[in-house]
Design a protein around this motif. Structure first.
Motif, PDB file in Angstrom:
ATOM      1  N   LEU A  37       0.822  -1.213   0.000  1.00  0.00           N
ATOM      2  CA  LEU A  37       0.000   0.000   0.000  1.00  0.00           C
ATOM      3  C   LEU A  37       0.856   1.264   0.000  1.00  0.00           C
ATOM      4  CD1 LEU A  37      -2.869  -1.022   2.422  1.00  0.00           C
ATOM      5  CD2 LEU A  37      -3.097  -0.384   0.028  1.00  0.00           C
ATOM      6  N   SER A  38       1.928   1.257   0.795  1.00  0.00           N
ATOM      7  CA  SER A  38       2.780   2.448   0.834  1.00  0.00           C
ATOM      8  C   SER A  38       3.479   2.674  -0.496  1.00  0.00           C
ATOM      9  CB  SER A  38       3.818   2.324   1.950  1.00  0.00           C
ATOM     10  OG  SER A  38       3.186   2.345   3.200  1.00  0.00           O
ATOM     11  N   LEU A  39       3.930   1.603  -1.138  1.00  0.00           N
ATOM     12  CA  LEU A  39       4.578   1.765  -2.438  1.00  0.00           C
ATOM     13  C   LEU A  39       3.574   2.139  -3.528  1.00  0.00           C
ATOM     14  CD1 LEU A  39       7.182  -1.135  -2.350  1.00  0.00           C
ATOM     15  CD2 LEU A  39       7.587   1.305  -2.047  1.00  0.00           C
ATOM     16  N   ALA A  40       2.349   1.649  -3.427  1.00  0.00           N
ATOM     17  CA  ALA A  40       1.317   2.028  -4.394  1.00  0.00           C
ATOM     18  C   ALA A  40       0.906   3.476  -4.221  1.00  0.00           C
ATOM     19  CB  ALA A  40       0.106   1.116  -4.252  1.00  0.00           C
ATOM     20  N   ALA A  41       1.097   4.020  -3.030  1.00  0.00           N
ATOM     21  CA  ALA A  41       0.729   5.412  -2.775  1.00  0.00           C
ATOM     22  C   ALA A  41       1.665   6.394  -3.463  1.00  0.00           C
ATOM     23  CB  ALA A  41       0.719   5.673  -1.270  1.00  0.00           C
ATOM     24  N   ILE A  42       2.875   5.953  -3.842  1.00  0.00           N
ATOM     25  CA  ILE A  42       3.826   6.875  -4.477  1.00  0.00           C
ATOM     26  C   ILE A  42       3.286   7.408  -5.800  1.00  0.00           C
ATOM     27  CG2 ILE A  42       6.140   7.071  -5.477  1.00  0.00           C
ATOM     28  CD1 ILE A  42       7.098   5.094  -3.346  1.00  0.00           C
ATOM     29  N   PRO A  43       2.917   6.554  -6.765  1.00  0.00           N
ATOM     30  CA  PRO A  43       2.382   7.143  -8.002  1.00  0.00           C
ATOM     31  C   PRO A  43       0.999   7.759  -7.811  1.00  0.00           C
ATOM     32  CG  PRO A  43       2.361   4.743  -8.141  1.00  0.00           C
ATOM     33  CD  PRO A  43       3.081   5.101  -6.883  1.00  0.00           C
ATOM     34  N   LEU A  44       0.229   7.232  -6.873  1.00  0.00           N
ATOM     35  CA  LEU A  44      -1.105   7.793  -6.657  1.00  0.00           C
ATOM     36  C   LEU A  44      -1.052   9.176  -6.014  1.00  0.00           C
ATOM     37  CD1 LEU A  44      -3.079   4.651  -5.429  1.00  0.00           C
ATOM     38  CD2 LEU A  44      -3.273   5.817  -7.631  1.00  0.00           C
ATOM     39  N   SER A  45       0.016   9.478  -5.304  1.00  0.00           N
ATOM     40  CA  SER A  45       0.110  10.794  -4.670  1.00  0.00           C
ATOM     41  C   SER A  45       0.313  11.892  -5.708  1.00  0.00           C
ATOM     42  CB  SER A  45       1.234  10.828  -3.642  1.00  0.00           C
ATOM     43  OG  SER A  45       2.468  10.622  -4.277  1.00  0.00           O
ATOM     44  N   CYS A  46       0.782  11.536  -6.886  1.00  0.00           N
ATOM     45  CA  CYS A  46       0.930  12.521  -7.952  1.00  0.00           C
ATOM     46  C   CYS A  46      -0.410  12.838  -8.607  1.00  0.00           C
ATOM     47  CB  CYS A  46       1.900  11.994  -9.012  1.00  0.00           C
ATOM     48  SG  CYS A  46       3.562  11.765  -8.366  1.00  0.00           S
ATOM     49  N   ALA A  47      -1.417  12.042  -8.342  1.00  0.00           N
ATOM     50  CA  ALA A  47      -2.740  12.236  -8.948  1.00  0.00           C
ATOM     51  C   ALA A  47      -3.653  12.996  -7.979  1.00  0.00           C
ATOM     52  CB  ALA A  47      -3.340  10.892  -9.329  1.00  0.00           C
ATOM     53  N   TRP A  48      -3.321  14.238  -7.706  1.00  0.00           N
ATOM     54  CA  TRP A  48      -4.114  15.130  -6.864  1.00  0.00           C
ATOM     55  C   TRP A  48      -4.379  14.578  -5.473  1.00  0.00           C
ATOM     56  CZ3 TRP A  48      -4.368  19.958  -8.325  1.00  0.00           C
ATOM     57  CH2 TRP A  48      -4.207  20.247  -9.671  1.00  0.00           C
ATOM     58  N   GLY A  49      -3.408  13.899  -4.897  1.00  0.00           N
ATOM     59  CA  GLY A  49      -3.516  13.475  -3.514  1.00  0.00           C
ATOM     60  C   GLY A  49      -4.267  12.182  -3.275  1.00  0.00           C
ATOM     61  N   PHE A  50      -4.528  11.398  -4.333  1.00  0.00           N
ATOM     62  CA  PHE A  50      -5.217  10.124  -4.129  1.00  0.00           C
ATOM     63  C   PHE A  50      -4.348   9.113  -3.377  1.00  0.00           C
ATOM     64  CE2 PHE A  50      -7.716  11.380  -8.016  1.00  0.00           C
ATOM     65  CZ  PHE A  50      -8.886  11.618  -7.318  1.00  0.00           C
ATOM     66  N   GLY A  51      -3.074   9.389  -3.237  1.00  0.00           N
ATOM     67  CA  GLY A  51      -2.178   8.490  -2.521  1.00  0.00           C
ATOM     68  C   GLY A  51      -2.234   8.642  -1.018  1.00  0.00           C
ATOM     69  N   LEU A  52      -2.981   9.624  -0.519  1.00  0.00           N
ATOM     70  CA  LEU A  52      -3.047   9.838   0.925  1.00  0.00           C
ATOM     71  C   LEU A  52      -3.707   8.658   1.631  1.00  0.00           C
ATOM     72  CD1 LEU A  52      -2.459  11.795   3.219  1.00  0.00           C
ATOM     73  CD2 LEU A  52      -4.730  12.763   2.884  1.00  0.00           C
ATOM     74  N   VAL A  53      -4.767   8.124   1.086  1.00  0.00           N
ATOM     75  CA  VAL A  53      -5.471   7.008   1.734  1.00  0.00           C
ATOM     76  C   VAL A  53      -4.597   5.749   1.787  1.00  0.00           C
ATOM     77  CG1 VAL A  53      -7.485   5.485   1.587  1.00  0.00           C
ATOM     78  CG2 VAL A  53      -7.746   7.935   1.174  1.00  0.00           C
ATOM     79  N   PRO A  54      -3.965   5.316   0.674  1.00  0.00           N
ATOM     80  CA  PRO A  54      -3.097   4.139   0.791  1.00  0.00           C
ATOM     81  C   PRO A  54      -1.889   4.381   1.697  1.00  0.00           C
ATOM     82  CG  PRO A  54      -3.501   4.624  -1.520  1.00  0.00           C
ATOM     83  CD  PRO A  54      -4.122   5.701  -0.730  1.00  0.00           C
ATOM     84  N   ALA A  55      -1.369   5.611   1.741  1.00  0.00           N
ATOM     85  CA  ALA A  55      -0.237   5.901   2.625  1.00  0.00           C
ATOM     86  C   ALA A  55      -0.646   5.765   4.088  1.00  0.00           C
ATOM     87  CB  ALA A  55       0.312   7.293   2.349  1.00  0.00           C
ATOM     88  N   ILE A  56      -1.809   6.273   4.432  1.00  0.00           N
ATOM     89  CA  ILE A  56      -2.302   6.154   5.815  1.00  0.00           C
ATOM     90  C   ILE A  56      -2.568   4.687   6.152  1.00  0.00           C
ATOM     91  CG2 ILE A  56      -4.239   6.714   7.348  1.00  0.00           C
ATOM     92  CD1 ILE A  56      -4.363   9.444   5.934  1.00  0.00           C
ATOM     93  N   LEU A  57      -3.178   3.959   5.222  1.00  0.00           N
ATOM     94  CA  LEU A  57      -3.423   2.532   5.459  1.00  0.00           C
ATOM     95  C   LEU A  57      -2.105   1.755   5.584  1.00  0.00           C
ATOM     96  CD1 LEU A  57      -6.432   1.793   3.087  1.00  0.00           C
ATOM     97  CD2 LEU A  57      -6.433   1.861   5.588  1.00  0.00           C
TER      98      LEU A  57
END
Length: 149
Positions: free
Chosen positions: A71-91
């Protein structure tokens, strides 16, 4: 053709066509010392590391640790998409802490994966928080400069 080395106790006459013979012990036996032709190799039991309480090997990897890292590694590219990586980073951070607690309790593997999930998750949360602060400051500067005129 004559044998250039001559015949002696350590160099018997050869019928190998002029090529030197492989090592032969003066004690009899074959090519390798201590080995007799036709002798079977002794089979030793294979060593299997045994962890007490886990027959046949080591305990399994902790699933929460794997989920934390993924989840943390998946949050890296998702964080570039207007903050969609915040949820996987927290999880990823939450799962990392849960995994560390479970590993202390039951001794399963995966401490490195849980640590990677925690570090990457906390770094991404910090970077996204800094990005939000910079965005708010950047948006408020034109408003503050227009109000001072």
């Amino acid at each position: 053709m004559t044998d250039p080395y001559g015949s002696g106790p350590h160099n018997p006459p050869s019928d190998s066509g002029g090529f030197p013979r492989p090592y032969q012990s003066s004690y009899g036996g074959g090519i390798y010392p201590g080995y007799q032709p036709g002798q079977q190799y002794q089979q030793y039991p294979q060593y299997q590391p045994v962890v007490p309480g886990y027959p046949g090997g080591h305990p399994p990897n902790n699933g929460m640790a794997i989920a934390s890292m993924v989840l943390s590694l998946a949050a890296i590219p998702l964080s570039c998409a207007w903050g969609f990586g915040l949820v996987p980073a927290i999880l990823g951070v939450v799962f990392g802490h849960v995994a560390k607690k479970q590993m202390r309790r039951d001794g399963s593997y995966g401490d490195g994966m849980a640590t990677a999930g925690l570090v990457v998750g906390y770094c991404l949360i910090g970077l996204m928080a800094a990005g939000v602060v910079l965005l708010v400051i950047g948006l408020s500067l034109p408003l503050m400069s227009a109000g001072s005129m």
